[in-house]
Scaffold this motif. Structure first.
Motif, PDB file in Angstrom:
ATOM      1  N   PRO A 111       0.819  -1.265   0.019  1.00  0.00           N
ATOM      2  CA  PRO A 111       0.022  -0.147  -0.042  1.00  0.00           C
ATOM      3  C   PRO A 111       0.884   1.251  -0.052  1.00  0.00           C
ATOM      4  CG  PRO A 111       0.147  -0.952   2.326  1.00  0.00           C
ATOM      5  CD  PRO A 111       0.740  -1.921   1.336  1.00  0.00           C
ATOM      6  N   SER A 112       0.214   2.433  -0.438  1.00  0.00           N
ATOM      7  CA  SER A 112       0.994   3.560  -0.585  1.00  0.00           C
ATOM      8  C   SER A 112       0.429   4.607   0.446  1.00  0.00           C
ATOM      9  CB  SER A 112       0.766   4.246  -1.993  1.00  0.00           C
ATOM     10  OG  SER A 112      -0.751   4.550  -2.110  1.00  0.00           O
ATOM     11  N   SER A 113       0.092   3.879   1.599  1.00  0.00           N
ATOM     12  CA  SER A 113      -0.417   4.945   2.817  1.00  0.00           C
ATOM     13  C   SER A 113       0.592   4.589   3.862  1.00  0.00           C
ATOM     14  CB  SER A 113      -1.829   4.374   2.957  1.00  0.00           C
ATOM     15  OG  SER A 113      -2.138   4.716   4.281  1.00  0.00           O
ATOM     16  N   ARG A 114       1.071   5.616   4.668  1.00  0.00           N
ATOM     17  CA  ARG A 114       1.851   5.243   5.764  1.00  0.00           C
ATOM     18  C   ARG A 114       1.121   4.536   6.972  1.00  0.00           C
ATOM     19  NH1 ARG A 114       2.920  10.267   7.284  1.00  0.00           N
ATOM     20  NH2 ARG A 114       4.960  10.370   6.260  1.00  0.00           N
ATOM     21  N   ALA A 115      -0.208   4.649   7.095  1.00  0.00           N
ATOM     22  CA  ALA A 115      -0.883   4.416   8.091  1.00  0.00           C
ATOM     23  C   ALA A 115      -1.376   2.984   7.818  1.00  0.00           C
ATOM     24  CB  ALA A 115      -2.415   4.913   8.261  1.00  0.00           C
ATOM     25  N   ALA A 116      -1.313   2.541   6.510  1.00  0.00           N
ATOM     26  CA  ALA A 116      -1.481   1.158   6.265  1.00  0.00           C
ATOM     27  C   ALA A 116      -0.027   0.494   6.207  1.00  0.00           C
ATOM     28  CB  ALA A 116      -2.065   1.046   4.632  1.00  0.00           C
ATOM     29  N   LEU A 117       0.835   1.066   5.752  1.00  0.00           N
ATOM     30  CA  LEU A 117       2.165   0.127   5.731  1.00  0.00           C
ATOM     31  C   LEU A 117       2.497  -0.223   7.426  1.00  0.00           C
ATOM     32  CD1 LEU A 117       4.112   2.491   3.299  1.00  0.00           C
ATOM     33  CD2 LEU A 117       4.102  -0.270   3.231  1.00  0.00           C
ATOM     34  N   MET A 118       2.060   0.780   8.429  1.00  0.00           N
ATOM     35  CA  MET A 118       2.475   0.649   9.637  1.00  0.00           C
ATOM     36  C   MET A 118       1.429  -0.199  10.595  1.00  0.00           C
ATOM     37  SD  MET A 118       3.515   4.605  10.808  1.00  0.00           S
ATOM     38  CE  MET A 118       3.669   4.167  12.408  1.00  0.00           C
TER      39      MET A 118
END
Length: 214
Positions: A109-116
């Motif tokens: 994913p290209s979202s920080r929240a999703a990556l974390m």
């Protein structure tokens, strides 16, 4: 008292960085977003060179979440046992591979929240992936950047989060995309911890470090 370079000095510093290396690159070998994510996760408390040695034979056979799961935790462990904390990292890579398949269709994913939300992925790892693969102006602060930021006055802060904010707030917008790489490479090869190479430093004229060498 926090010492911070003024705008004109910041402009000069990053112009010099750009003149020295217009397109700085990360030093972790990877072929796609997944292998980059895995490489960055493996690099915690390890050197990029050490990670590259371990992944040289790993990534040709496991460059997708599906292939990584097929390799399995024990198979992965055999490839990365030269890296610090390899057993825990192997568990996390297998778990994040499964999570990517279950929740993101096998794509990073290209979202920080999703990556974390992925096992073993913190803010620093997420920011590296966002910056290097998705070309977002995300700032991943490691020990090198923390040292350079405080020593030079470019982005001072008491902790990594404060240094990250200082980069976002004070580095001119035109340099944000590459700021992370310029700073980390400067800290890795010039502004080293014990004996900074001030005599060959390209930003010596603006740096606020009082104990310059050479």
């Amino acid at each position: 008292m926090v010492r911070q370079l003024d705008f004109n000095a910041m402009q000069a510093v990053f112009t010099r960085f750009r003149e020295t290396e217009a397109e700085p690159k990360g030093e972790l070998d990877h072929t796609n977003a997944f292998t980059l994510l895995v490489a960055v996760a493996l690099s915690a408390q390890a050197t990029d060179k050490g990670v590259n040695r371990a992944t040289r034979e790993l990534f040709p056979i496991a460059d997708t979440p599906q292939k990584m799961l097929a390799l399995g935790e024990e198979g992965l462990t055999e490839h990365i046992r030269t890296i610090g904390l390899y057993r825990n990292k192997a568990k996390n890579v297998i778990r994040l591979s499964q999570r990517l398949i279950d929740e993101y269709g096998g794509e990073v994913p290209s979202s920080r929240a999703a990556l974390m939300t992925l096992p073993g992925v913190g803010r620093k790892t997420a920011n590296v992936v966002l910056n290097m693969w998705f070309r977002m102006p995300a700032q991943a602060v490691d020990t090198h950047i923390f040292r350079v930021g405080n020593r030079s006055g470019i982005c001072p802060g008491r902790d990594e989060a404060a240094v990250e904010r200082a980069i976002e707030d004070n580095v001119p917008a035109e340099f944000q995309s590459h700021a992370h790489h310029w700073l980390i490479l400067h800290g890795r090869y010039i502004c080293v911890a014990r004996k900074p190479k001030c005599a060959i430093c390209p930003i010596r004229d603006w740096c606020l470090f009082e104990d310059k060498t050479g």
